[in-house]
Design an enzyme around this catalytic site. Structure first.
Site, PDB file in Angstrom:
ATOM      1  N   THR A 186       0.820  -1.066  -0.061  1.00  0.00           N
ATOM      2  CA  THR A 186       0.091   0.037   0.194  1.00  0.00           C
ATOM      3  C   THR A 186       0.705   1.040   0.102  1.00  0.00           C
ATOM      4  O   THR A 186       2.017   1.244   0.396  1.00  0.00           O
ATOM      5  CB  THR A 186      -0.899  -0.067   1.116  1.00  0.00           C
ATOM      6  OG1 THR A 186      -0.146   0.219   2.496  1.00  0.00           O
ATOM      7  CG2 THR A 186      -1.765  -1.304   1.429  1.00  0.00           C
ATOM      8  N   GLU A 331      -5.714  -3.241  -1.799  1.00  0.00           N
ATOM      9  CA  GLU A 331      -6.444  -4.566  -0.711  1.00  0.00           C
ATOM     10  C   GLU A 331      -7.318  -5.223  -1.667  1.00  0.00           C
ATOM     11  O   GLU A 331      -7.687  -6.237  -1.150  1.00  0.00           O
ATOM     12  CB  GLU A 331      -6.953  -3.811   0.427  1.00  0.00           C
ATOM     13  CG  GLU A 331      -5.705  -3.338   1.418  1.00  0.00           C
ATOM     14  CD  GLU A 331      -5.452  -2.171   1.422  1.00  0.00           C
ATOM     15  OE1 GLU A 331      -5.545  -1.584   0.224  1.00  0.00           O
ATOM     16  OE2 GLU A 331      -4.712  -1.515   2.590  1.00  0.00           O
ATOM     17  N   LYS A 439     -14.456  18.628   8.304  1.00  0.00           N
ATOM     18  CA  LYS A 439     -15.397  18.630   9.401  1.00  0.00           C
ATOM     19  C   LYS A 439     -15.901  20.092   9.929  1.00  0.00           C
ATOM     20  O   LYS A 439     -15.089  20.790  10.839  1.00  0.00           O
ATOM     21  CB  LYS A 439     -15.148  17.860  10.632  1.00  0.00           C
ATOM     22  CG  LYS A 439     -15.025  16.286  10.259  1.00  0.00           C
ATOM     23  CD  LYS A 439     -14.511  15.380  11.304  1.00  0.00           C
ATOM     24  CE  LYS A 439     -14.132  14.194  10.791  1.00  0.00           C
ATOM     25  NZ  LYS A 439     -12.473  14.436  10.399  1.00  0.00           N
ATOM     26  N   TRP A 444     -20.336  17.247   8.004  1.00  0.00           N
ATOM     27  CA  TRP A 444     -19.241  17.058   7.070  1.00  0.00           C
ATOM     28  C   TRP A 444     -19.539  17.538   5.724  1.00  0.00           C
ATOM     29  O   TRP A 444     -20.573  17.493   5.048  1.00  0.00           O
ATOM     30  CB  TRP A 444     -19.394  15.306   6.772  1.00  0.00           C
ATOM     31  CG  TRP A 444     -18.570  14.575   8.163  1.00  0.00           C
ATOM     32  CD1 TRP A 444     -18.617  15.126   9.268  1.00  0.00           C
ATOM     33  CD2 TRP A 444     -18.316  13.152   8.061  1.00  0.00           C
ATOM     34  NE1 TRP A 444     -17.994  14.031  10.021  1.00  0.00           N
ATOM     35  CE2 TRP A 444     -17.861  12.966   9.211  1.00  0.00           C
ATOM     36  CE3 TRP A 444     -18.360  12.167   7.278  1.00  0.00           C
ATOM     37  CZ2 TRP A 444     -17.428  11.578   9.847  1.00  0.00           C
ATOM     38  CZ3 TRP A 444     -18.018  10.931   7.482  1.00  0.00           C
ATOM     39  CH2 TRP A 444     -17.463  10.709   8.836  1.00  0.00           C
TER      40      TRP A 444
HETATM   41  P1  ADP Z   1      -3.600   4.632  -2.227  1.00  0.00           P
HETATM   42  O1  ADP Z   1      -4.231   5.803  -2.492  1.00  0.00           O
HETATM   43  O2  ADP Z   1      -3.238   4.586  -0.468  1.00  0.00           O
HETATM   44  O3  ADP Z   1      -2.068   4.569  -2.897  1.00  0.00           O
HETATM   45  P2  ADP Z   1      -4.779   2.473  -3.544  1.00  0.00           P
HETATM   46  O4  ADP Z   1      -3.922   2.741  -4.503  1.00  0.00           O
HETATM   47  O5  ADP Z   1      -4.945   1.290  -2.947  1.00  0.00           O
HETATM   48  O6  ADP Z   1      -4.037   3.271  -2.064  1.00  0.00           O
HETATM   49  O7  ADP Z   1      -6.119   3.445  -3.596  1.00  0.00           O
HETATM   50  C1  ADP Z   1      -7.268   3.150  -2.917  1.00  0.00           C
HETATM   51  C2  ADP Z   1      -8.149   4.423  -2.732  1.00  0.00           C
HETATM   52  O8  ADP Z   1      -8.088   5.239  -3.680  1.00  0.00           O
HETATM   53  C3  ADP Z   1      -9.435   3.976  -2.529  1.00  0.00           C
HETATM   54  O9  ADP Z   1      -9.614   3.759  -1.065  1.00  0.00           O
HETATM   55  C4  ADP Z   1     -10.214   5.449  -2.844  1.00  0.00           C
HETATM   56  O10 ADP Z   1     -10.222   6.423  -1.829  1.00  0.00           O
HETATM   57  C5  ADP Z   1      -9.301   5.962  -3.903  1.00  0.00           C
HETATM   58  N1  ADP Z   1     -10.183   5.720  -5.109  1.00  0.00           N
HETATM   59  C6  ADP Z   1      -9.723   4.501  -6.165  1.00  0.00           C
HETATM   60  N2  ADP Z   1     -10.598   4.654  -7.026  1.00  0.00           N
HETATM   61  C7  ADP Z   1     -11.370   5.778  -6.947  1.00  0.00           C
HETATM   62  C8  ADP Z   1     -12.300   6.351  -7.753  1.00  0.00           C
HETATM   63  N3  ADP Z   1     -12.652   6.010  -8.715  1.00  0.00           N
HETATM   64  N4  ADP Z   1     -13.010   7.580  -7.165  1.00  0.00           N
HETATM   65  C9  ADP Z   1     -12.472   8.071  -5.952  1.00  0.00           C
HETATM   66  N5  ADP Z   1     -11.588   7.526  -5.208  1.00  0.00           N
HETATM   67  C10 ADP Z   1     -11.006   6.495  -5.693  1.00  0.00           C
END
Ligand code: ADP
Length: 545
Positions: A186, A331, A439, A444
């Site tokens: 991650t 994940e 917030k 929110w």
């Molecule tokens: P990180 O952003 O921490 O690198 P990931 O690549 O696994 O981790 O990203 C997952 C996160 O990216 C999701 O939990 C969400 O917040 C965001 N995300 C992924 N796809 C979308 C989308 N289409 N619209 C908004 N947020 C998204």
């Protein structure tokens, strides 16, 4: 009574065997670090992947050992995808955009035994070579002629030499499909990165689901160009899906700017692409500045962060390219939801249809979703009530590598940290990540909608909305904006633009203009960095009422 069906393990190698037997002539086209374009067939890819498997044995890489890669999207990386996992080792795709300290930390944590890297990343590898604890072999992904003349890496190996010395005969071993096939960390925006360990079974099930028509819709008639990197959640599974369905694959290497991508789309007749919104900004800017058209591109999948509706409109109305908005996480392998419209939504007036398309979509079969309140009670699917999104399914993490952080699950569900609504059709809309929510006076405010509105202003190139500390309301929305080059835009004009588009109290309090917005290693806006830089802005400018 058990069914009387064969027991055949779902293994990554079976995708390659299928691709070779049934689509052997299909092409893989790669733009290389060397500067040229390379092309070969699935048949040749399969033979070279078998050589990679033999190289694993020749280097004495242990069974189930982690094998790191630091590479762009290209055919050699693809051979490692299949050769390493197929031979029972675990492919660990490292993100080259990380700081060398983080890279070394992750390689040590994963206990990588070898590291295969593109020459563009030689400086990063040199920076970590002396201090990583478990890597015994460093392999440059090039031929002898391109090997660096002098390198700080002792015993640096040459990929093409290793392959040339290995046989292309190799019988893919059969083993338990629950064994690990690949590993991706991650991003660690909060705390240390954590290792997500995919299995052969989860990878194949995810691949079936990703290829479905209402998911990424992959077929043998497509030419797919994944812009999403193979070091980021296995390029959303597309390198596997291409073999499953026999699609032509075009891999852009290091050329991710608008001009290079456009040229490759056109010269290779790409029909489908996939990537994060920031990449498409560059492409759209190039196409629009030069008055260009896509002659073969029909669809693009946008995910990783929210796709602004203004971008969807640009693709769909000006370029006849359909946008599929999709959502996922490291994940979740990563696909969780995709925004393929249902039949009745096709008839909606354009404005309403865009409102649906701005959502992250509905769950693909295999992934179940629900939203809950702070007490964990499930919330209604009314498109209004928002809560934290929880997911479960056979390609969703059940724990991190080395048991890091304990079990992430709550009653068998994985909490995503995303705050969402779900409507009666099952379409999920992310209003924020829990850590980005604003917030204001106990209420929110979702930052994504505020960003989408700013992005629809013609003078805005990029916009982030962050929670800024406020003397009266605790937090208020602050817009951080990059203007389009050569365009005038006053703060008040942008703030006035919100009138009538959003509840008045949601309107951002102020705008900060910047030259650029910092992006993370996966191309997403680094809002935590922006909060560090501008989080106190309103403490000095706001006049307490
Ligand atoms: P990180 O952003 O921490 O690198 P990931 O690549 O696994 O981790 O990203 C997952 C996160 O990216 C999701 O939990 C969400 O917040 C965001 N995300 C992924 N796809 C979308 C989308 N289409 N619209 C908004 N947020 C998204």
């Amino acid at each position: 009574m058990n069914g009387l069906m064969m027991q055949r393990a779902l293994l990554v190698s079976s995708l390659l065997v299928h691709a070779e037997r049934h689509h052997g002539g299909q092409q893989v086209v790669s733009r290389r670090v060397e500067g040229d374009v390379h092309r070969y067939s699935f048949r040749e890819m399969a033979a070279r992947s078998r050589r990679v498997a033999n190289v694993m044995d020749a280097l004495g890489i242990g069974p189930e050992a982690r094998v790191g890669t630091l590479a762009w999207n290209g055919y050699r990386h693809l051979e490692l995808y299949y050769g390493v996992s197929g031979a029972g080792r675990v492919l660990h795709t490292l993100n080259p955009r990380l700081h060398p300290d983080q890279m070394a930390w992750i390689a040590d944590h994963a206990e990588d035994e070898a590291l295969f890297f593109d020459l563009s990343f030689l400086p990063q590898v040199e920076a970590i070579a002396a201090r990583v604890k478990t890597i015994r072999h460093f392999v440059a992904l090039c031929d002898r002629g391109h090997m660096p003349a002098a390198s700080a890496i002792p015993g640096l190996l040459c990929y093409e030499d290793l392959l040339a010395a290995a046989s292309d005969a190799y019988a893919w071993p059969e083993f338990d499909e629950h064994r690990a096939s690949s590993l991706c960390y991650t991003s660690g925006t909060t705390g240390n990165p954590k290792g997500v360990l995919y299995s052969h079974r989860s990878t194949l099930l995810h691949c079936y689901a990703a290829a479905l028509p209402d998911s990424l819709n992959c077929s043998a008639r497509d030419t797919i160009l994944p812009v999403v990197p193979m070091f980021h959640v296995n390029a959303w599974g597309l390198p596997y899906a291409a073999c499953m369905v026999g699609a032509r694959l075009v891999l852009p290497g290091p050329g991710l700017d608008g001009r290079s991508l456009y040229e490759l789309f056109e010269s290779e007749g790409v029909t489908v692409s996939a990537g994060v919104p920031t990449v498409w900004q560059g492409l759209l800017a190039h196409v629009e500045t030069h008055g260009l058209r896509f002659s073969t591109m029909r669809r693009t999948i946008i995910g990783g962060s929210a796709c602004p509706p203004a971008m969807m409109r640009a693709f769909q109305e000006r370029h006849a390219v359909d946008v599929l908005h999709a959502w996922g996480m490291t994940e979740i392998s990563p696909l969780g939801t995709a925004c393929a419209l249902k039949r009745h939504q096709l008839e909606l007036p354009a404005a309403e249809r865009y409102r649906v398309q701005a959502k992250q979509g509905r769950a693909v079969f295999g992934v179940d979703i629900k939203i809950v309140d702070d007490a964990g009670r499930e919330l209604p699917w009314d498109g209004q009530t928002s809560g934290e999104l929880l997911v479960r399914g056979p390609w969703i993490v059940s724990g991190y590598l080395n048991g890091e952080g304990g079990s992430p699950l709550v009653d068998g569900w994985f909490p995503t940290g995303d705050v969402c609504t779900i409507d009666a059709d099952g379409f999920m809309l992310i209003t924020d990540r829990a850590k980005d929510v604003i917030k204001s006076g106990g209420e929110w405010i979702g930052s994504i909608e505020l960003e989408n509105i700013a992005m629809s202003h013609p003078a805005v190139a990029m916009a982030a909305c962050i929670a800024a500390r406020h003397p009266k309301w605790d937090e208020r929305p602050l817009l951080v904006v990059v203007r389009r080059p050569g365009v005038e835009l006053a703060k008040q004009d942008l703030l006035n633009f919100y009138t009538g588009r959003i509840a008045r109290w949601w309107t951002p309090d102020d705008v900060v203009f910047v030259d650029s917005i910092p992006l993370g290693a996966t191309g997403k806006m680094l809002k935590n960095r922006l909060r560090e830089q501008h989080g106190e802005h309103l403490m000095t400018t706001a006049v307490p009422a």
